[in-house]
Design a protein around this motif. Structure first.
Motif, PDB file in Angstrom:
ATOM      1  N   LYS A  72     -28.418 -59.637  36.587  1.00  0.00           N
ATOM      2  CA  LYS A  72     -27.456 -60.449  37.876  1.00  0.00           C
ATOM      3  C   LYS A  72     -26.735 -61.320  37.337  1.00  0.00           C
ATOM      4  N   TYR A  73     -27.119 -61.950  36.313  1.00  0.00           N
ATOM      5  CA  TYR A  73     -26.652 -63.226  35.926  1.00  0.00           C
ATOM      6  C   TYR A  73     -25.216 -63.046  35.062  1.00  0.00           C
ATOM      7  N   LEU A  74     -25.769 -62.129  34.250  1.00  0.00           N
ATOM      8  CA  LEU A  74     -24.731 -61.886  33.160  1.00  0.00           C
ATOM      9  C   LEU A  74     -23.557 -60.866  33.391  1.00  0.00           C
ATOM     10  N   VAL A  75     -24.341 -59.410  33.970  1.00  0.00           N
ATOM     11  CA  VAL A  75     -23.670 -58.031  33.983  1.00  0.00           C
ATOM     12  C   VAL A  75     -22.972 -58.155  35.433  1.00  0.00           C
ATOM     13  N   VAL A  76     -23.588 -58.580  36.441  1.00  0.00           N
ATOM     14  CA  VAL A  76     -23.124 -58.523  37.837  1.00  0.00           C
ATOM     15  C   VAL A  76     -21.792 -59.554  38.051  1.00  0.00           C
ATOM     16  N   THR A  77     -22.069 -60.452  37.686  1.00  0.00           N
ATOM     17  CA  THR A  77     -20.933 -61.583  37.623  1.00  0.00           C
ATOM     18  C   THR A  77     -19.943 -61.246  36.998  1.00  0.00           C
ATOM     19  N   ARG A  78     -19.950 -60.581  35.623  1.00  0.00           N
ATOM     20  CA  ARG A  78     -18.768 -60.139  35.010  1.00  0.00           C
ATOM     21  C   ARG A  78     -18.140 -58.944  35.513  1.00  0.00           C
ATOM     22  N   VAL A  79     -19.057 -58.036  36.066  1.00  0.00           N
ATOM     23  CA  VAL A  79     -18.340 -56.816  36.339  1.00  0.00           C
ATOM     24  C   VAL A  79     -17.646 -57.080  37.735  1.00  0.00           C
ATOM     25  N   VAL A  80     -18.220 -58.014  38.599  1.00  0.00           N
ATOM     26  CA  VAL A  80     -17.470 -58.185  39.810  1.00  0.00           C
ATOM     27  C   VAL A  80     -16.263 -58.835  39.507  1.00  0.00           C
ATOM     28  N   SER A  81     -16.267 -59.915  38.620  1.00  0.00           N
ATOM     29  CA  SER A  81     -15.200 -60.606  38.152  1.00  0.00           C
ATOM     30  C   SER A  81     -13.996 -59.779  37.719  1.00  0.00           C
ATOM     31  N   THR A  82     -14.332 -58.938  36.933  1.00  0.00           N
ATOM     32  CA  THR A  82     -13.310 -58.034  36.310  1.00  0.00           C
ATOM     33  C   THR A  82     -12.679 -57.129  37.262  1.00  0.00           C
ATOM     34  N   THR A  83     -13.631 -56.745  38.151  1.00  0.00           N
ATOM     35  CA  THR A  83     -13.045 -55.723  39.344  1.00  0.00           C
ATOM     36  C   THR A  83     -12.172 -56.588  40.081  1.00  0.00           C
ATOM     37  N   LEU A  84     -12.354 -57.849  40.439  1.00  0.00           N
ATOM     38  CA  LEU A  84     -11.518 -58.578  41.497  1.00  0.00           C
ATOM     39  C   LEU A  84     -10.274 -59.032  40.804  1.00  0.00           C
ATOM     40  N   MET A  85     -10.380 -59.504  39.618  1.00  0.00           N
ATOM     41  CA  MET A  85      -9.379 -60.328  38.735  1.00  0.00           C
ATOM     42  C   MET A  85      -8.409 -59.313  38.255  1.00  0.00           C
ATOM     43  N   VAL A  86      -8.694 -58.166  37.637  1.00  0.00           N
ATOM     44  CA  VAL A  86      -7.561 -57.258  37.262  1.00  0.00           C
ATOM     45  C   VAL A  86      -6.719 -56.905  38.382  1.00  0.00           C
ATOM     46  N   PRO A  87      -6.937 -56.660  39.472  1.00  0.00           N
ATOM     47  CA  PRO A  87      -5.909 -56.103  40.450  1.00  0.00           C
ATOM     48  C   PRO A  87      -5.019 -57.333  40.678  1.00  0.00           C
ATOM     49  N   VAL A  88      -5.427 -58.576  40.651  1.00  0.00           N
ATOM     50  CA  VAL A  88      -4.734 -59.748  40.825  1.00  0.00           C
ATOM     51  C   VAL A  88      -3.838 -59.925  39.663  1.00  0.00           C
ATOM     52  N   LEU A  89      -4.479 -59.789  38.392  1.00  0.00           N
ATOM     53  CA  LEU A  89      -3.524 -59.619  37.271  1.00  0.00           C
ATOM     54  C   LEU A  89      -2.337 -58.664  37.452  1.00  0.00           C
ATOM     55  N   VAL A  90      -2.766 -57.319  37.755  1.00  0.00           N
ATOM     56  CA  VAL A  90      -1.921 -56.360  37.742  1.00  0.00           C
ATOM     57  C   VAL A  90      -0.724 -56.909  38.892  1.00  0.00           C
ATOM     58  N   VAL A  91      -0.881 -57.270  40.106  1.00  0.00           N
ATOM     59  CA  VAL A  91       0.021 -57.538  41.208  1.00  0.00           C
ATOM     60  C   VAL A  91       1.067 -58.665  40.277  1.00  0.00           C
ATOM     61  N   LEU A  92       0.367 -59.730  39.616  1.00  0.00           N
ATOM     62  CA  LEU A  92       1.324 -60.549  39.071  1.00  0.00           C
ATOM     63  C   LEU A  92       1.960 -60.068  37.954  1.00  0.00           C
ATOM     64  N   ALA A  93       1.551 -58.964  37.112  1.00  0.00           N
ATOM     65  CA  ALA A  93       2.239 -58.366  36.072  1.00  0.00           C
ATOM     66  C   ALA A  93       3.428 -57.557  36.568  1.00  0.00           C
TER      67      ALA A  93
END
Ligand SMILES: Nc1ncnc2c1ncn2[C@@H]1O[C@H](COP(=O)(O)OP(=O)(O)OP(=O)(O)O)[C@@H](O)[C@H]1O
Ligand SMILES: [Mg+2]
Lengths: 320, 266, 259
Positions: B145-166
């Motif tokens: 939960k602490y390591l994997v869930v947070t990381r996976v959720v963060s990339t899942t949400l952040m990559v789209p934001v990065l894509v839009v900005l890119a």
């Protein structure tokens, strides 16, 4: 921790920026696609829609007024296309307008173009069905254009040869006294007949072209969104018209002249009795020459145009 | 089974050889576990925000520079071809469509796979080999939960934001690129771009970037979590995270194309 | 030291409460059988030492106890609960009562010493306010004599300091049972001795029961009430340090021959 606070601030900024860009883009696209504007739905029946899809633009007199909402096959000869038309534009469109499937440029998206119909009509309402106008077959048009131009060239060539002979007084006298005159004259008559035949084919061609273009009045505008191309085509049509008119006149004269040659009194009679003819022929030659030069220029311009380049390339290959 | 179960995976196969299928199966199990854990309460908000900051905000400079260059180069490179067809006026539309539909999401995802995937593989890998993950487990914190869930959720949400900005940056760069040889005003450029873009260009591309982000997170974490003992394993975890994540991105892209096609969104 | 050992033996004898009971523990990695029916009882307040040569499965044993490894067979009861039946929250709650000092310390190297110590308390944040947490951290660091290192990163610590921080982190939740995995290995004899004394001192302070794992006889001599020799996956022999010192068994003798 202050570091953590600023981290959160930056993260917030980052996410807000991304979301804002996305929402703004969707909003701009939405207003463009009339997602949020009020619209009415009408339809139009076509024999075929040429790859039209839902979401394509609808234009009225070249202005975007809506989008294609749905495409359904009604029966084996009819495709019904439902169109969403923006409310503010709908007021200007009458129910006798003609719909037509065109292309935004030769490489662009398909679109539905609505052209004002002739006569009076009521403004369209939700559920109106528009009639469709036949589209413009570019290839056929280009073929006719090319053929017409070839005809024109051969006429001009024929007439030039003839007029050279007529223009040369020595030659004229020579012709009159020469014993081989029979051959020479048969030749000349032959040329004239050919010219007249070509000229008739030419006028036919020009007529087809002009009617085509008139029918596809909207379509030609659509087809050739490129300003330059459209001008080229319009000019060439105008010049062809002039050439055809001139030739119409010329053909009448030439027919008579040719008949004169053929009857027993022969050329001498024709020349002396109808001196006006020689002048006319010369005069028309001048006009035709100018027109031909113009037309050649037009055609060359057209050939340079990328939209039609493919057509001319294939032609050239066929020739070789 | 208790939480210790997934640790058995790499230990059981002392033979050292795990073929591709076996690994795919493990990764699927790992993904399944992610979905089970992501929903169960005790959410690690703190860590999620920290990871979002690292994986999102910190990736922005790299993504931005890449996107800028990409937009510029694409514009300059496409011009001669379009010129040959006399269609220079289509340049903004063409670049916008290719950036939004394909190049933006894929390049951004690949950059992220390189940057985020490798650092995740290395970080979790070294935590694994130095028993830090075990230490978390015994201190009553679920490391998944602490390591994997947070990381996976963060990339899942952040990559789209990065894509839009890119995308936005690349299109802006394209505007600059167009103006190298032409003078096109911003309003006209903007008009040409938005005339050509439709929802079905943007939305499928946007949705698939969530999957790209998810793949980057899952692969990075999986590789890190399953690092075999030793520092050499950390290097291997890091680099194979990048390789596998990049491959996954291309495969997902292929699938996305098929799906949008089937749904008639093309 | 001697006094301490005796007094602890007394307590253990008085109470006779078994806090960790292991029966028939088996664990194999592939075809490599590490534990083959290991038995062990840890009494309350007792310092039990597991002695075994490197690779004999000592770490595997205590990892099984805390649930990091799942044994193939056998029973593990801790504080009256079947560890193997526990899961999720119940397991986590149980783990809060058990301390574990890793052989490699396993300090979180992306966090400061303070954050390292704070980490085990995350579960209790709802009941423990910030001041209390802070006080606990400082107390734990003072206990190991490293109050000044709170804001250092683990990479800035020496091996002995890291071990102490690990110890502080292990004990910060005041566990009832502590499992020490080779607390002195890799340290010089003086530092090793300091660590052992620290362990004993903290143990007296917080009254814990512990399993100490080592191949270091000094630890056995200084800290253990009882020594279990782990050999070929079983509890080969057990007794006090002195008893084993006099034992005739060749396996046991080999450990003490080095002295
Ligand atoms: N995760 C694992 N996967 C495969 N084999 C393992 C694993 N952990 C331990 N082993 C094996 O189990 C055996 C015992 O390992 P363990 O770490 O318990 O030894 P140890 O007694 O603690 O030794 P040391 O004193 O060196 O720490 C070793 O032979 C090791 O190879
Ligand atoms: Mg060990």
């Amino acid at each position: 921790m202050p570091g953590e606070r600023s981290q959160r601030f930056k993260l917030g900024l980052f996410v807000v920026a991304g979301t804002a860009v996305l929402i703004l883009t969707l909003y701009i696209m939405g207003t463009r696609k009339d997602m949020f504007a009020r619209s009415i739905t009408i339809s139009a029946d076509f024999r075929e829609v040429n790859g039209l899809r839902t979401g394509n633009n609808v234009r009225y007199s070249g202005i975007n007024v809506g989008t294609v909402d749905a495409i359904d096959i009604v029966n084996d000869t009819t495709v019904r296309v439902r169109l969403n038309i923006r409310m503010d534009a709908a007021g200007h469109i009458r129910d006798n307008a003609l719909a037509n499937v065109g292309t935004d440029g030769l490489m662009g998206n398909k679109l539905v173009s609505i052209m004002p119909g002739t006569g009076e009509g009521d403004p369209i309402v939700d559920g109106s069905v528009l009639r469709s106008a036949p589209g413009l077959d570019t290839d056929a048009m280009m073929r006719t254009l090319q053929r017409t131009n070839d005809n024109l060239l051969s006429i001009t060539e024929d007439l030039r040869q003839l007029s050279e002979r007529l223009n040369d007084p020595n030659n004229l006298v020579g012709m009159l006294t020469d014993t081989t005159m029979g051959d020479v004259w048969r030749n000349a008559v032959h040329q004239l007949q050919a010219a007249s035949g070509n000229a008739r084919a030419l006028t036919d061609g020009v007529n087809t072209l002009v009617t085509d273009a008139q029918q596809g009045r909207g379509a030609i505008g659509l087809l050739l969104t490129d300003q330059g191309t459209e001008e080229d085509v319009r000019r060439i049509l105008m010049d062809l018209r002039t050439a055809a008119d001139t030739l119409g006149l010329a053909i009448g004269r030439i027919d008579r002249f040719a008949q004169g040659l053929n009857n027993d009194r022969g050329l001498a009679h024709a020349l002396t009795q109808d001196t006006a003819l020689a002048g006319d022929v010369r005069h028309m030659m001048g006009r035709l020459d100018t027109t031909t030069v113009l037309l050649n220029e037009d055609l060359r311009a057209l050939q340079r145009n990328w939209l039609l380049r493919k057509y001319f390339k294939e032609k050239e290959k066929g020739r070789r | 089974m208790n939480r210790a179960a997934p640790y058995l995976g790499p230990m059981v196969s002392t033979t050292g050889y795990r073929d591709l299928i076996e690994e795919a199966g493990d990764m699927a199990r790992f993904t399944g576990r992610f979905f089970r854990e992501v929903l169960r309460p005790r959410y690690e908000w703190e860590e999620l925000l920290r990871q979002a900051f690292i994986n999102g905000y910190r990736s922005l400079p790299l993504v931005a520079v890449t996107a800028f260059i990409m937009g510029l180069v694409l514009t300059v490179q496409s011009r001669p071809t379009l010129e040959r067809f006399g269609a220079e006026s289509m340049l903004p539309a063409m670049v916008a469509i290719s950036v939004v539909r394909e190049i933006g999401p894929v390049i951004t995802a690949l950059i992220c796979a390189g940057k985020i995937g490798s650092s995740m593989g290395a970080e979790l890998g070294s935590m694994k080999v130095t028993e830090q993950i075990d230490a978390m487990e015994v201190s009553g914190t679920n490391p998944f939960k602490y390591l994997v869930v947070t990381r996976v959720v963060s990339t899942t949400l952040m990559v789209p934001v990065l894509v839009v900005l890119a995308d936005a940056i690349a299109i802006w760069a394209s505007y600059i690129g167009v103006n190298f040889k032409d003078t096109v005003s911003w309003p006209l450029f903007h008009q040409q771009v938005f005339d050509s873009l439709i929802f079905s260009d943007l939305l499928p591309a946007f949705f698939k970037s969530f999957f790209f982000g998810f793949a980057i997170g899952i692969v990075g974490c999986y590789k890190g979590f399953h690092t075999e003992r030793g520092t050499e394993g950390v290097g291997r975890a890091s680099h194979s995270a990048v390789v596998v994540a990049s491959l996954m991105i291309f495969m997902l892209d292929l699938v996305a194309v098929q799906i949008t096609d089937i749904l008639g969104l093309n | 030291m001697e006094h301490a050992t005796e007094s602890r033996t007394d307590i253990a004898v008085e109470q006779e409460e078994v806090v960790v009971r292991i029966r028939g523990l088996c664990k194999a990695f592939g075809s490599h059988e590490v534990l083959r029916g290991f038995d062990l009882d840890l009494l309350r307040g007792e310092n039990l030492m597991v002695l075994g040569k490197s690779g004999s499965g000592k770490s595997v044993l205590i990892k099984c106890i805390i649930g990091l490894l799942r044994p193939d067979a056998g029973h593990i009861d801790v504080l009256g609960q079947d560890m193997l039946a526990l899961r999720h929250d119940a397991l986590d709650r149980m783990r809060m009562r058990i301390g574990f000092l890793f052989q490699s310390n396993a300090l979180y190297d992306s966090m400061t010493v303070r954050q390292n110590l704070e980490f085990p308390m995350r579960r209790h944040w709802s009941v423990m306010d910030a001041n209390e947490r802070k006080a606990r951290i400082m107390k734990a660091l003072e206990d190991v004599g490293l109050a000044h290192t709170a804001d250092l990163m683990p990479s800035e610590l020496s091996g002995g300091m890291a071990k102490r921080v690990g110890l502080a982190r292990t004990l910060i939740m005041r566990p009832e049972i502590v499992l020490y995995d080779e607390p002195t290995t890799g340290l010089d004899p003086i530092t090793g001795r300091e660590i052992v004394e620290l362990i004993l001192q903290l143990q007296r302070q917080y009254n814990t029961s512990s399993i100490l794992i080592s191949h270091d006889l000094n630890v056995a001599k200084l800290a253990a009430n009882r020594v279990v020799v782990l050999h070929e996956g079983r509890a080969h022999a057990q007794g006090t340090y002195d008893e084993l010192l006099r034992a005739k068994d060749p396996v046991v003798r080999r450990f003490f021959m080095a002295l």
